[in-house]
Scaffold this motif. Structure first.
Motif, mmCIF file in Angstrom:
data_model
loop_
_atom_site.group_PDB
_atom_site.id
_atom_site.type_symbol
_atom_site.label_atom_id
_atom_site.label_comp_id
_atom_site.label_asym_id
_atom_site.label_seq_id
_atom_site.Cartn_x
_atom_site.Cartn_y
_atom_site.Cartn_z
ATOM 1 N N UNK B 138 0.861 -1.172 0.000
ATOM 2 C CA UNK B 138 0.000 0.000 0.000
ATOM 3 C C UNK B 138 0.906 1.233 0.000
ATOM 4 N N UNK B 139 0.934 1.923 -1.144
ATOM 5 C CA UNK B 139 1.810 3.076 -1.286
ATOM 6 C C UNK B 139 1.301 4.227 -0.428
ATOM 7 N N UNK B 140 2.202 4.785 0.389
ATOM 8 C CA UNK B 140 1.798 5.810 1.354
ATOM 9 C C UNK B 140 1.190 7.033 0.667
ATOM 10 N N UNK B 141 1.841 7.511 -0.395
ATOM 11 C CA UNK B 141 1.351 8.724 -1.047
ATOM 12 C C UNK B 141 -0.054 8.521 -1.593
ATOM 13 N N UNK B 142 -0.251 7.371 -2.222
ATOM 14 C CA UNK B 142 -1.586 7.121 -2.784
ATOM 15 C C UNK B 142 -2.633 7.018 -1.675
ATOM 16 N N UNK B 143 -2.223 6.432 -0.550
ATOM 17 C CA UNK B 143 -3.171 6.327 0.557
ATOM 18 C C UNK B 143 -3.475 7.709 1.136
ATOM 19 N N UNK B 144 -2.417 8.523 1.332
ATOM 20 C CA UNK B 144 -2.631 9.892 1.809
ATOM 21 C C UNK B 144 -3.572 10.621 0.849
ATOM 22 N N UNK B 145 -3.283 10.454 -0.437
ATOM 23 C CA UNK B 145 -4.060 11.152 -1.463
ATOM 24 C C UNK B 145 -5.519 10.728 -1.405
ATOM 25 N N UNK B 146 -5.710 9.442 -1.191
ATOM 26 C CA UNK B 146 -7.069 8.911 -1.137
ATOM 27 C C UNK B 146 -7.812 9.505 0.064
ATOM 28 N N UNK B 147 -7.131 9.491 1.207
ATOM 29 C CA UNK B 147 -7.754 10.038 2.423
ATOM 30 C C UNK B 147 -8.016 11.535 2.243
ATOM 31 N N UNK B 148 -7.032 12.222 1.678
ATOM 32 C CA UNK B 148 -7.179 13.658 1.434
ATOM 33 C C UNK B 148 -8.380 13.936 0.540
ATOM 34 N N UNK B 149 -8.518 13.117 -0.508
ATOM 35 C CA UNK B 149 -9.643 13.290 -1.427
ATOM 36 C C UNK B 149 -10.959 13.117 -0.685
ATOM 37 N N UNK B 150 -11.027 12.083 0.173
ATOM 38 C CA UNK B 150 -12.256 11.865 0.934
ATOM 39 C C UNK B 150 -12.560 13.073 1.811
ATOM 40 N N UNK B 151 -11.511 13.608 2.464
ATOM 41 C CA UNK B 151 -11.701 14.764 3.331
ATOM 42 C C UNK B 151 -12.190 15.969 2.541
ATOM 43 N N UNK B 152 -11.538 16.202 1.394
ATOM 44 C CA UNK B 152 -11.910 17.353 0.574
ATOM 45 C C UNK B 152 -13.342 17.206 0.059
ATOM 46 N N UNK B 153 -13.675 15.988 -0.357
ATOM 47 C CA UNK B 153 -15.025 15.764 -0.876
ATOM 48 C C UNK B 153 -16.054 15.931 0.238
ATOM 49 N N UNK B 154 -15.669 15.468 1.441
ATOM 50 C CA UNK B 154 -16.589 15.625 2.576
ATOM 51 C C UNK B 154 -16.781 17.109 2.886
ATOM 52 N N UNK B 155 -15.670 17.868 2.824
ATOM 53 C CA UNK B 155 -15.751 19.299 3.082
ATOM 54 C C UNK B 155 -16.636 19.977 2.040
ATOM 55 N N UNK B 156 -16.459 19.553 0.811
ATOM 56 C CA UNK B 156 -17.264 20.106 -0.286
ATOM 57 C C UNK B 156 -18.742 19.815 -0.047
ATOM 58 N N UNK B 157 -19.000 18.582 0.401
ATOM 59 C CA UNK B 157 -20.383 18.170 0.669
ATOM 60 C C UNK B 157 -20.987 19.039 1.769
ATOM 61 N N UNK B 158 -20.218 19.215 2.856
ATOM 62 C CA UNK B 158 -20.710 20.023 3.976
ATOM 63 C C UNK B 158 -20.952 21.465 3.542
ATOM 64 N N UNK B 159 -20.027 21.964 2.755
ATOM 65 C CA UNK B 159 -20.150 23.339 2.274
ATOM 66 C C UNK B 159 -21.443 23.514 1.471
ATOM 67 N N UNK B 160 -21.717 22.529 0.638
ATOM 68 C CA UNK B 160 -22.900 22.634 -0.222
ATOM 69 C C UNK B 160 -24.186 22.392 0.548
ATOM 70 N N UNK B 161 -24.137 21.479 1.523
ATOM 71 C CA UNK B 161 -25.363 21.072 2.194
ATOM 72 C C UNK B 161 -25.666 21.881 3.446
ATOM 73 N N UNK B 162 -24.625 22.358 4.118
ATOM 74 C CA UNK B 162 -24.843 22.911 5.444
ATOM 75 C C UNK B 162 -24.632 24.418 5.559
ATOM 76 N N UNK B 163 -24.225 25.064 4.490
ATOM 77 C CA UNK B 163 -23.965 26.499 4.631
ATOM 78 C C UNK B 163 -24.944 27.286 3.767
ATOM 79 N N UNK B 164 -25.054 28.547 4.111
ATOM 80 C CA UNK B 164 -25.930 29.429 3.356
ATOM 81 C C UNK B 164 -25.429 29.556 1.919
ATOM 82 N N UNK B 165 -24.097 29.666 1.818
ATOM 83 C CA UNK B 165 -23.481 29.761 0.494
ATOM 84 C C UNK B 165 -23.800 28.518 -0.333
ATOM 85 N N UNK B 166 -23.706 27.360 0.342
ATOM 86 C CA UNK B 166 -24.004 26.110 -0.339
ATOM 87 C C UNK B 166 -25.449 26.082 -0.815
#
Lengths: 420, 292
Positions: B138-166
């Protein structure tokens, strides 16, 4: 022996189109008649000896084209400092073909018919050498060329052509097969994996090794050809690694070679021997791209490299540094190959006292000629009869390990595990 | 079996990076019906920025995302404001294709001039490190990248669903006219939305630059992948683009490993064609507007 042809994916498509255009152009030219005589210029002592060269100073081959230019310029400066050739100062006339096979035909035609240069030397890449060598042939010019070593160059069967490298490019890995098969039977690898870039100058090198290995009973456990667009080679390498081969052979260019090494490190795939046809022969880029500690034990092959033991190499490195700066590691082998083209001309003049094209052609067809890239000799169609040197990364440097006569160090086997 | 699972692991990890790139693409489409052909160039630009930050100041590529994200956001907002906003409404969709393509070419030219066309890779020093888990790497960079992507996507989701701007963005996606009538500044939303889409390229670029060597011309390959992911997932659907990225990542890795890399891209296009034939709106693309 570095990239010898179309290496960039985009350049390749453009290259094919350009090749088609050039083919049409070449046929058109061949169809015309009337040719001025090649030896119309006088060879009186005192008049400069003009050498016409078309080089890719822009376009896809700009980097190696400029490397060739440095080699030619350096040779001209060196030979002029020694009093020139037969008392005549060498004058280079270098024109830019922008990596276009179309332009290269125009350039050599102009150099020969209008500028009336005495001699021509070759351009960079097989793609450009093919149409250029036909122009030279048509006008009776010799064609000493440092950078067109593909099968199609020799398939033209031109007797005026001399490729200034030890062997055809696609035989670049034969010396590795020689080394492996020279080992006692019980020490030879049992299984081999082949990774081949789909490129006329990469895959055939691995194919040639594979044919020798299979004939010797070394089992092929993995054989994969990948297109040059493959951005991520990790999946391919993961499949290869699962077969756990004793020896891995890469018919590679450069980026793919680095990609394979990195993927093997990540997948902890550690074969006992590893050969990469290109990429690993770059003294600066390879350690830079894969990490210096990971180079240890990787085999590649070459003609000139910074640690070369050819007698003329030390002087070449010194005058290169004086003219262009930098150390030996910054010298592209293409510069040494271009320089060697000039060395051949010098030796013909010394031996015969003449430098006309007919003399060059007839003289080079016999004997062995020492250059920076080895002692060269050719068959009647300009196919060099020697072999590249097998080099290996040992202690952070490329050293020659085979054949024994040229070896600076014993081959290191098994290759140590990747440093990570 | 071993090589199948190893390829599966690789495919899943790699797809995270593409999901991140494609989420920005699909977001921009969702908000403005603009197919942003410059998204690939944004990714390459970000990769160069992270590369420079690492080589010049030794800033870790994962940390450099904190710097490059605002830069890309500002660039996105600027481009939308200066180049896309003035387009005439009736043919904005078609013209925006040309404008964003011009932006991509402009960025490519600038990057070629600045960095030359030599391939670069971001080498933080741990790029080849991998963990051995049950015999698989399991390549560390790819795993970090995968986790980072999940975090960013989750943040994007929260931004769209939970904020006035979203909510304003979603309203604009569903019905720009009604949103405007209810007081949403749809012009501002469009500019910020475009900036947001571009900003996702920052993180994606840093990771992309570690995994793959790149040069200024790499955006052509990227944009073709991104467009197919976005179409496969359903234009405008972030969830769809994540699934499509997985399909592509896993599919290409499996085909490369088990058959040949020659067929890997082709296989993906076969899947794409089948989906388009059977389900023209894409995997998660809704027939009604506003799938975010």
């Amino acid at each position: 022996m570095q990239l010898r042809n179309l290496t960039s994916p985009s350049g390749r498509r453009r290259g094919l189109v350009a090749l088609a255009i050039a083919a049409v152009a070449a046929v058109g030219i061949a169809g015309c008649t009337a040719s001025p005589s090649a030896d119309s210029t006088s060879s009186a002592s005192g008049t400069p000896l003009t050498i016409g060269i078309s080089l890719s100073l822009t376009g896809d081959f700009a980097d190696p084209g400029k490397a060739a230019q440095r080699g030619y310029q350096l040779w001209a400066a060196d030979v002029n400092a020694k009093g020139g050739i037969l008392g005549r100062q060498v004058e280079l006339k270098i024109v830019n073909d922008a990596s276009s096979p179309d332009q290269v035909v125009t350039n050599y035609t102009n150099l020969i018919t209008q500028d009336k240069v005495d001699i021509v030397f070759g351009p960079f890449s097989s793609l450009l050498t093919i149409p250029a060598s036909r122009v030279a042939k048509r006008y009776g010019y010799s064609f000493i060329e440092p950078a067109g070593g593909g099968p199609k160059v020799f398939a033209q069967k031109l007797d005026n052509l001399f490729f200034v490298q030890p062997a055809p490019t696609t035989n670049g890995g034969d010396v590795f097969a020689d080394y492996i098969l020279s080992l006692p039977a019980d020490q030879q690898p049992k299984t081999a994996a082949y990774l081949k870039l789909d490129d006329p100058f990469a895959a055939p090198i691995a194919d040639n090794i594979q044919a020798r290995f299979e004939a010797a009973g070394i089992e092929t456990v993995y054989d994969q050809t990948y297109p040059s667009e493959t951005a991520d080679l990790t999946p391919v390498v993961s499949a290869m690694a699962a077969t756990n081969p004793d020896v891995v052979i890469g018919g590679t260019q450069s980026l793919d070679a680095f990609g394979i090494v990195k993927a093997m490190i990540q997948l902890k795939s550690n074969p006992k021997w590893m050969f990469l046809s290109n990429g690993a022969n770059s003294p600066v880029e390879f350690p830079d791209k894969v990490g210096a500690a990971n180079t240890e034990g990787v085999f590649t092959s070459g003609d000139w490299y910074p640690g070369s033991t050819q007698p003329s190499s030390a002087a070449f490195i010194k005058s290169y540094a004086a003219m262009f700066g930098g150390d030996a590691n910054s010298i592209d082998p293409t510069s040494a190959e271009a320089y060697s083209a000039g060395m051949l001309l010098e030796q013909v003049a010394d031996k015969t006292g003449k430098v006309d094209n007919a003399t060059i052609i007839s003289t080079l067809h016999s004997g062995t000629w020492p250059t920076l890239v080895g002692d060269l000799s050719w068959d009647k169609y300009g196919v060099p009869q020697g072999e590249y040197l097998l080099t290996q990364w040992i202690g952070g440097k490329l050293v020659t390990v085979y054949p024994d006569a040229s070896a600076q160090h014993a081959p290191m086997a098994p290759k140590p595990n990747w440093a990570g | 079996m071993h090589s199948l699972i190893q390829a599966l692991i690789l495919g899943i990890l790699t797809s995270g990076v593409y999901a991140l790139m494609a989420s920005g693409q699909t977001l921009i489409f969702g908000i403005m019906k603009v197919i942003n052909l410059a998204q690939g160039a944004f990714v390459v630009l970000s990769a160069y920025l992270s590369y420079s930050l690492l080589t010049a100041w030794g800033i870790d590529p994962f940390l450099s995302i904190l710097i490059t994200t605002p830069v890309l956001f500002a660039l996105g907002v600027g481009i939308q404001w200066a180049l896309l906003r003035p387009l005439h409404k009736d043919d904005a969709a078609e013209l925006s294709l040309l404008v964003t393509f011009a932006v991509a070419l402009g960025l490519e030219g600038l990057l070629s001039a600045t960095y030359s066309t030599t391939f670069r890779s971001i080498q933080p020093g741990y790029e080849n490190f991998s963990w051995t888990v049950l015999g698989y790497q399991v390549n560390a960079v790819r795993l970090f990248a995968f986790v980072l992507s999940l975090l960013m996507l989750a943040a994007l989701y929260l931004l769209l669903q939970r904020t006035k701007f979203g909510r304003a963005i979603r309203a604009t996606v569903q019905n720009p006219m009604a949103a405007q009538l209810l007081g949403v500044n749809s012009r501002l939303v469009a500019a910020l939305g475009f900036g947001l889409g571009a900003a996702t390229a920052a993180a994606a670029g840093a990771v992309f630059g570690i995994i793959t060597p790149f040069n200024s011309g790499s955006h052509y390959d990227l944009i073709s992948r991104l467009l197919t992911i976005v179409v496969l997932g359903g234009l405008g659907s972030i969830g769809g683009s994540i699934i499509a990225a997985l399909v592509m990542g896993v599919g290409t890795a499996l085909v490369s490993a088990l058959a040949s890399p020659i067929w890997s891209d082709f296989t993906f296009f076969v899947v794409l064609l089948l989906v388009l034939l059977l389900r023209p709106q894409g995997l998660l693309g809704a027939k009604i507007r506003g799938a975010l």
